[in-house]
Design an enzyme around this catalytic site. Structure first.
Site, PDB file in Angstrom:
ATOM      1  N   ASP A 117       0.855  -1.186   0.000  1.00 30.76           N
ATOM      2  CA  ASP A 117       0.000   0.000   0.000  1.00 30.76           C
ATOM      3  C   ASP A 117       0.888   1.232   0.000  1.00 30.76           C
ATOM      4  OD1 ASP A 117      -2.417  -1.373  -0.011  1.00 30.76           O
ATOM      5  OD2 ASP A 117      -2.583  -1.394   2.169  1.00 30.76           O
TER       6      ASP A 117
ATOM      7  N   ASP B 232      -6.889  -1.536  -4.841  1.00 29.43           N
ATOM      8  CA  ASP B 232      -8.007  -1.267  -3.926  1.00 29.43           C
ATOM      9  C   ASP B 232      -8.961  -0.242  -4.532  1.00 29.43           C
ATOM     10  OD1 ASP B 232      -6.694  -2.920  -2.068  1.00 29.43           O
ATOM     11  OD2 ASP B 232      -5.718  -1.220  -1.087  1.00 29.43           O
TER      12      ASP B 232
END
Length: 168
Positions: free
Chosen positions: A128, A146
């Site tokens: 991330d 995402d």
């Protein structure tokens, strides 16, 4: 009377190029982040007063759900992603290619799911790097995969409202 099967060219499977594009972009960005950014909060890059680039590992799912578990969640989320990818690809094979909205939504979800599965299988975690915040509150870090999963899911939800309104 049975319906005539759609050819690959006629079906929504034709839209899988978008899933491939999302996957390539997601993995490419993650490789750049891993190769060029230091890990963790101390190495964040402040971009805007509400946005940082931040390299972190997510061992769970969205919002780091189950990230504190012993590792079994890696395989659970990988299995879920495979099932969802298979189901959405099947649905795309039954949808005409001209039904762009749902085919695009499904392709976005597939591309994002496969991008995160790649991370889980190869690295054992998901990379991330997007950190949005307001004051001292930070939204959980996330990535392109995402984002495309959420956009695809939102499109499916919106489509449900569109069809509901059309039936009035």
């Amino acid at each position: 009377m049975s319906e005539k099967a759609l050819t690959l060219k006629q079906s929504g499977v034709r839209w899988l190029w978008l899933a491939i594009l999302v996957f390539i972009a997601d993995i490419g960005i993650k490789l750049v982040v891993m190769d060029n950014m230091g890990y963790g909060w101390a190495n964040r890059i402040e971009v805007l007063p509400f946005f940082n680039l931040l390299y972190v590992h997510n061992y769970g799912a969205a919002f780091s759900f189950l990230s504190d578990q012993a590792g079994w969640q890696r395989w659970l989320f990988t299995g879920i992603a495979f099932v969802v990818t298979g189901l959405l690809t099947y649905w795309m094979s039954k949808l005409p290619a001209k039904e762009k909205w749902n085919n695009i939504a499904y392709a976005l979800i597939i591309g994002g799911a496969v991008g995160n599965v790649f991370d889980r299988v190869v690295h054992g975690f998901v990379v991330d790097y997007l950190d949005f915040f307001w004051g001292s509150y930070h939204w959980p870090a996330f990535n392109l995969a995402d984002t495309t999963i959420c956009i695809g899911a939102a499109m499916i939800i919106l489509d449900g409202f569109r069809k509901k309104d059309a039936n009035k």
